[in-house]
Motif scaffolding. Structure first.
Motif, mmCIF file in Angstrom:
data_model
loop_
_atom_site.group_PDB
_atom_site.id
_atom_site.type_symbol
_atom_site.label_atom_id
_atom_site.label_comp_id
_atom_site.label_asym_id
_atom_site.label_seq_id
_atom_site.Cartn_x
_atom_site.Cartn_y
_atom_site.Cartn_z
ATOM 1 N N MET A 1 0.859 -1.309 0.036
ATOM 2 C CA MET A 1 0.337 0.106 0.418
ATOM 3 C C MET A 1 1.184 1.471 -0.456
ATOM 4 N N PHE A 2 1.942 1.561 0.826
ATOM 5 C CA PHE A 2 2.406 2.646 0.863
ATOM 6 C C PHE A 2 3.038 2.760 -0.120
ATOM 7 N N TYR A 3 4.296 1.629 -0.384
ATOM 8 C CA TYR A 3 4.760 1.443 -1.557
ATOM 9 C C TYR A 3 3.815 2.129 -2.778
ATOM 10 N N ASP A 4 2.290 1.214 -3.415
ATOM 11 C CA ASP A 4 1.926 2.127 -4.193
ATOM 12 C C ASP A 4 2.544 3.728 -4.348
ATOM 13 N N LEU A 5 1.857 3.825 -2.677
ATOM 14 C CA LEU A 5 1.257 5.595 -2.921
ATOM 15 C C LEU A 5 2.880 6.635 -2.427
ATOM 16 N N SER A 6 3.653 5.988 -2.660
ATOM 17 C CA SER A 6 5.209 5.966 -2.444
ATOM 18 C C SER A 6 5.716 6.320 -3.962
ATOM 19 N N ASN A 7 5.209 5.174 -5.089
ATOM 20 C CA ASN A 7 5.663 5.528 -6.407
ATOM 21 C C ASN A 7 4.680 6.692 -7.367
ATOM 22 N N GLY A 63 10.653 13.439 -5.075
ATOM 23 C CA GLY A 63 11.542 13.234 -5.730
ATOM 24 C C GLY A 63 12.410 11.932 -4.761
ATOM 25 N N TRP A 64 12.282 11.640 -3.729
ATOM 26 C CA TRP A 64 13.241 10.670 -2.464
ATOM 27 C C TRP A 64 12.048 9.082 -3.756
ATOM 28 N N PHE A 65 11.272 9.221 -3.075
ATOM 29 C CA PHE A 65 10.446 8.778 -3.423
ATOM 30 C C PHE A 65 10.632 7.845 -5.081
ATOM 31 N N LEU A 66 10.688 8.454 -5.891
ATOM 32 C CA LEU A 66 10.773 8.459 -6.921
ATOM 33 C C LEU A 66 12.390 8.061 -7.480
ATOM 34 N N ASN A 69 12.233 4.527 -6.722
ATOM 35 C CA ASN A 69 11.778 2.995 -7.170
ATOM 36 C C ASN A 69 12.702 2.546 -7.972
ATOM 37 N N GLY A 70 13.563 2.666 -8.386
ATOM 38 C CA GLY A 70 15.178 2.255 -8.917
ATOM 39 C C GLY A 70 15.418 2.225 -10.105
ATOM 40 N N TYR A 71 14.609 3.456 -10.516
ATOM 41 C CA TYR A 71 14.499 3.135 -12.189
ATOM 42 C C TYR A 71 15.963 4.504 -12.177
ATOM 43 N N TYR A 72 16.211 4.921 -11.225
ATOM 44 C CA TYR A 72 17.799 6.006 -11.590
ATOM 45 C C TYR A 72 18.584 5.099 -11.233
ATOM 46 N N SER A 75 25.160 6.887 -9.096
ATOM 47 C CA SER A 75 25.576 7.772 -9.425
ATOM 48 C C SER A 75 24.935 9.367 -9.856
ATOM 49 N N GLN A 76 23.830 8.755 -10.788
ATOM 50 C CA GLN A 76 23.476 9.762 -11.756
ATOM 51 C C GLN A 76 22.281 10.987 -10.342
ATOM 52 N N ILE A 77 21.447 10.617 -8.970
ATOM 53 C CA ILE A 77 20.901 10.887 -8.299
ATOM 54 C C ILE A 77 21.489 11.211 -7.551
#
Lengths: 453, 486
Positions: A1-7, A63-66, A69-72, A75-77
């Motif tokens: 639930m929290f995972y979905d919301l944070s996503n 932004g932290w949530f984003l 999620n592992g898409y970045y 090193s870039q972030i």
């Protein structure tokens, strides 16, 4: 639930992030033009910093949530994340300072503005790079400026400018795009999914659960399978940025199907018409076998050389769009030693030569062996006998020799048999016999002898 | 160009001054400010714009010259090359509707109540090692099929002779474009100082579809690139000889002064046609000796005449022209265009085609053999064919021993031989009724692109700007037929 919301909230980051930018710029403009003694204006400015702080806090939280999620890639972030957070902190401090009744300090506020703008720029730039790609800002620049900047176009042209014999499928075609698209996450230090693609053996082995390359089976090789599956599948690679192009996936597939050898030369696939087209399309590399003429690398002939040739009664024509390979025709009545000597200066450049019906003698043939790159020699209707023919023996590239209307006999067949490149020889109206021709033809079926009808 | 006619005492009229300064000086100063090569680096963009900067040949050529044996009027592919036993099997039956579909027919046969299929009356056999099909109409050519490359899937856009001939010779159905030979002359220049690059030979005394000089015209290219017709008879090239009473010396002197005058005029007004005219005068002067020499067949031995057939002794016949073509090829004339009229057989085809085939058969085969034994076939391309094909149904009444055939642009056969062409192959195929193409269609523009390719020209790059547009032989289409290249 929290995972979905944070996503979900994470995906709002690019939207929300523009609020603090607007607020902070507007607030700074107000501050610049405000009268510091006007309390209402001061209160508005302090309110502006509060809004900036709150909105930037929300944006950075999202932004932290984003980022989580592992898409970045970390090193870039990193720079984006921490400069963003620093921005939030500074906004908070400014608001605190503004809402207290401390006296305004012009120097401090200017210094502060520079820092805020810098942070804003840095954060924004790195954020943009992650979503739109690193060359986003420059890719649509006008060509002229781009060329001035020396944009790294080079990659494509370096391949096409190299000799195709020295190119390898993996090293020169596949490795560059894998490096570009995959190795950011799959390298020595950062082995996402247990996969390190920088070492060829490990690339073949694969990650934790999947085989990297199954020879001759592209769809059982994760490095291919993962880049061609549905882009909605969460296993699709690369997870962000631009996927591999159609042509790139095709090359990958073709290479795996052919056995995925590290040292597979590009030229081993000359016959494959599809791959031919693909390489031409993608890299401007033409793997078709080149005619002899195109393999010659010669210096351009100067105008003086050409005038000299014309003075010696040779008419010339270039056989390519460079001023190198020549088709030469003697147009005088009788050829002399001086005429022939003139060929020495351009001996490598002559590939076709006609000295027809010009009283070329056996002795004068002695000038011809220097013309190593001759492929076509027309010396018909001259006073040539068996004595002159041996001069031609060392012309390995000569494929077509016209000797019709000369006085050679069967004895010359021995010379022809030693000429490595010879494919056709024209002997109409000479003194060769039918028997001699038949014998030669039987022994050397690859050399066509034409004796007339 | 020149608007200066009324101001002969002045170098520049007001209009000239304005034109030349606005375009000339303006462009010049801009050019020095911003050199395109500096601004665009090695960008291909500008090169594409200015085709004159492209050096020719674009790549190594296979052929140095072309002999095009044009069969005007459209020979019947169904009676010569394209064997369709189905038509004999169904002799007299209607062409299935599904085959013709909605395709247009010419006004000459569209009104017919019936379209009876006419199988060829001539026997077909496979010949040579390559097993190429040919009827017994051309026995000599049948013997050399292993040297030939047949394209059975040629097709064209035009349905009538004039536009179709204009299309295959100039790349457009409308008159006014340069002919193939003119493009080659323009693009590749001369290999021969004493003869034109582009020579035209027409069989004498033939009737049929008219041949207009636009077919060998230079169109918008400078006029020295037009085809020069060599005629059989007293004056091979009209008006080439000096008028009575003018000696060669006098003529030479005249030309020298004329040249000076022309140079002055060119320096004054810069019209490129003046240069064209100058080069034509010079060429004509040299041709006064070179043309009689090349037209003189008295040196040819008897066995050569035998090779081309007995007609070859009669000046002006197709056979004599073929022999002449070989002589011109030996002299490095780049494009030798023969025309043989009279293939337009709407009625009594079987009788007419026998005669017509006889006129060309031995000479065609003789030419190819003669070129081959001299080694000329290595760098000469020979093309044989007409402007379109003929229908599989009879135009007019079909009789067991007589029929006619109407125009058919949907398919026809040509053959080629020589430089850069695969030997003994057949490309493309038509359906079993010989009406539509079923395999590898080759459009007229594809044929032209291939011809250019063999001479080392990228047909998309050899262009000429005229009236605001860049033109090329293949207009906006054409693909090289790689399958037939050796």
């Amino acid at each position: 639930m929290f995972y979905d919301l944070s996503n979900f909230l994470g995906s709002l980051h690019p939207l929300v992030v523009h609020l603090p930018i607007g607020f902070v710029l507007l607030t700074m403009i107000f501050e610049f033009s405000a009268n510091s003694k006007n309390t209402i204006q001061n209160r508005m400015i302090s309110l502006g910093w509060l809004f900036t702080f709150i909105s930037s806090l929300i944006a950075s939280l999202f932004g932290w949530f984003l980022g989580d999620n592992g898409y970045y890639f970390e090193s870039q972030i990193d720079i984006h994340r921490w400069s963003g957070i620093l921005f939030v902190v500074i906004c908070f401090l400014v608001w605190v300072y503004k809402s207290s009744n401390l006296p305004p300090n012009t120097f401090l506020s200017r210094f502060r503005n520079v820092i805020v703008i810098t942070l804003l720029t840095v954060t924004g730039h790195y954020g943009g790079s992650m979503t739109h790609g690193e060359d986003y800002l420059t890719e649509n620049l006008p060509e002229i400026i781009k060329e001035k900047l020396g944009d790294d176009y080079e990659e494509i042209s370096t391949i096409s400018s190299r000799s195709i014999d020295s190119l390898f499928v993996y090293e020169d075609l596949i490795h560059p795009f894998l490096e570009d698209k995959c190795m950011v996450c799959h390298n020595d230090e950062n082995t996402s999914g247990g996969l390190n693609m920088t070492v060829f053996e490990l690339l073949v082995k694969g990650g934790e659960n999947e085989t990297g390359i199954t020879k001759r089976n592209a769809y059982k090789s994760s490095i291919f399978n993962r880049v061609v599956m549905s882009q909605r599948n969460e296993k699709f690679m690369p997870p962000t940025g631009i996927p591999l192009s159609f042509d790139q996936t095709k090359i990958l597939e073709w290479w795996i199907e052919e056995g995925a050898k590290l040292e597979q030369p590009i030229t081993s696939f000359r016959e494959d018409a599809k791959i031919q087209k693909l390489l031409l399309h993608l890299y401007e590399v033409d793997i078709r076998e080149k005619p002899f003429l195109e393999t010659l690398v010669l210096e351009d002939l100067s105008e003086n050389d050409l005038i000299y040739l014309e003075n010696e009664n040779f008419e010339f024509r270039f056989l390519s769009n460079k001023n190198t390979v020549l088709d030469l025709k003697f147009i005088g009545e009788d050829i002399t030693k001086e005429n022939l000597k003139s060929l020495d200066k351009i001996k490598e450049h002559v590939v076709w030569l006609s000295i027809i019906d010009s009283n070329l003698s056996d002795d004068e043939m002695a000038y011809l062996p220097n013309l190593k790159n001759l492929t076509r020699l027309k010396i018909q209707k001259n006073f040539i006998s068996n004595k002159g023919v041996p001069y031609l023996e060392g012309l390995d590239n000569l494929s077509e020799l016209n000797l019709y209307g000369t006085r050679i006999t069967d004895a010359s067949f021995e010379v022809f048999s030693k000429m490595k490149g010879l494919k056709k020889v024209f002997l109409w109206k000479t003194q060769v016999t039918k028997k001699g021709v038949a014998q030669f033809a039987a022994q050397y079926p690859n050399i066509e002898v034409m004796v007339g009808y | 160009m020149n608007c200066n006619h009324d101001h002969s005492d002045k170098n520049y009229s007001r209009r000239d001054f304005l034109t030349k300064t606005s375009l000339g000086l303006g462009a010049l100063s801009l050019g020095s400010l911003m050199s395109p090569t500096d601004a665009y680096g090695s960008s291909n963009f500008l090169n594409l714009l200015d085709s004159n900067k492209q050096k020719l040949p674009h790549f190594a050529p296979k052929a140095k010259r072309v002999i095009y044996l044009f069969q005007s009027g459209a020979p019947s592919q169904l009676d010569l090359f394209d064997y369709k036993p189905k038509l004999n099997e169904m002799f007299g039956q209607e062409v299935p509707k599904s085959i013709i579909g909605e395709q247009r027919l010419t006004g000459m046969s569209a009104g017919q109540n019936s379209f009876p299929m006419a199988g060829s009356l001539f026997n077909f056999k496979q010949h040579g090692n390559s097993g190429a099909w040919m009827s017994d109409l051309m026995p000599h050519t049948a013997k050399i099929v292993d040297e030939l490359c047949f394209i059975k899937s040629m097709h064209t856009d035009a349905i009538n002779h004039d536009p179709a001939m204009t299309l295959i010779q100039t790349g457009s159905q409308l008159p006014g474009r340069p002919s193939i030979g003119s493009w080659l002359s323009y693009g590749l220049g001369s290999d021969n100082k004493n003869l034109p690059e582009f020579v035209v030979l027409i069989t004498k005394g033939e009737t049929g579809q008219p041949l207009y000089s636009k077919l060998w015209g230079n169109g918008f290219l400078p006029s020295e690139h037009q085809g020069v017709q060599f005629r059989a008879g007293k004056d091979a090239v009209l008006y080439l000889e000096n008028p009575p009473g003018v000696s060669a010396n006098v003529r030479e002197e005249q030309l020298k002064y004329l040249n000076k005058l022309q140079q002055i005029q060119h320096a004054d007004i810069g019209d490129p046609e003046i240069l064209a005219r100058m080069s034509q005068y010079e060429m004509a002067f040299r041709m006064q000796t070179s043309v009689p020499e090349v037209m003189d067949l008295s040196d040819e031995p008897e066995y050569i005449f035998d090779l081309y057939g007995k007609d070859s002794k009669t000046p002006g016949t197709f056979a004599a022209n073929c022999l002449m073509a070989r002589k011109l090829a030996e002299k490095d004339v780049k494009f030798i265009q023969l025309y043989h009229q009279g293939w337009d057989m709407h009625s009594t085809l079987p009788k007419s085609i026998r005669n017509k085939s006889r006129e060309v058969d031995q000479a065609t085969a003789g030419l190819i053999k003669d070129l081959k034994q001299r080694g000329l076939l290595e760098d000469t391309l020979v093309v044989w064919g007409g402007e379109f094909g003929r229908t599989n149904y009879s135009q007019g009444l079909l009789k067991p021993d007589d029929y006619g055939r109407d125009h058919h642009p949907r398919c026809f056969t040509i053959f080629m031989a020589g430089a850069g062409i695969k030997k003994g192959i057949t490309l493309g195929a038509t359906d079993e009724f010989g009406y539509n193409i079923t395999e590898r269609p080759v459009h007229v523009h594809d044929f032209q692109a291939t011809l250019m390719h063999l001479l080392g020209i990228d047909h998309e790059k050899l262009t000429f700007k005229f009236q605001g547009r860049r033109y090329r032989l293949t207009d906006v289409s054409g693909n090289v037929v790689n399958e037939i290249l050796s």
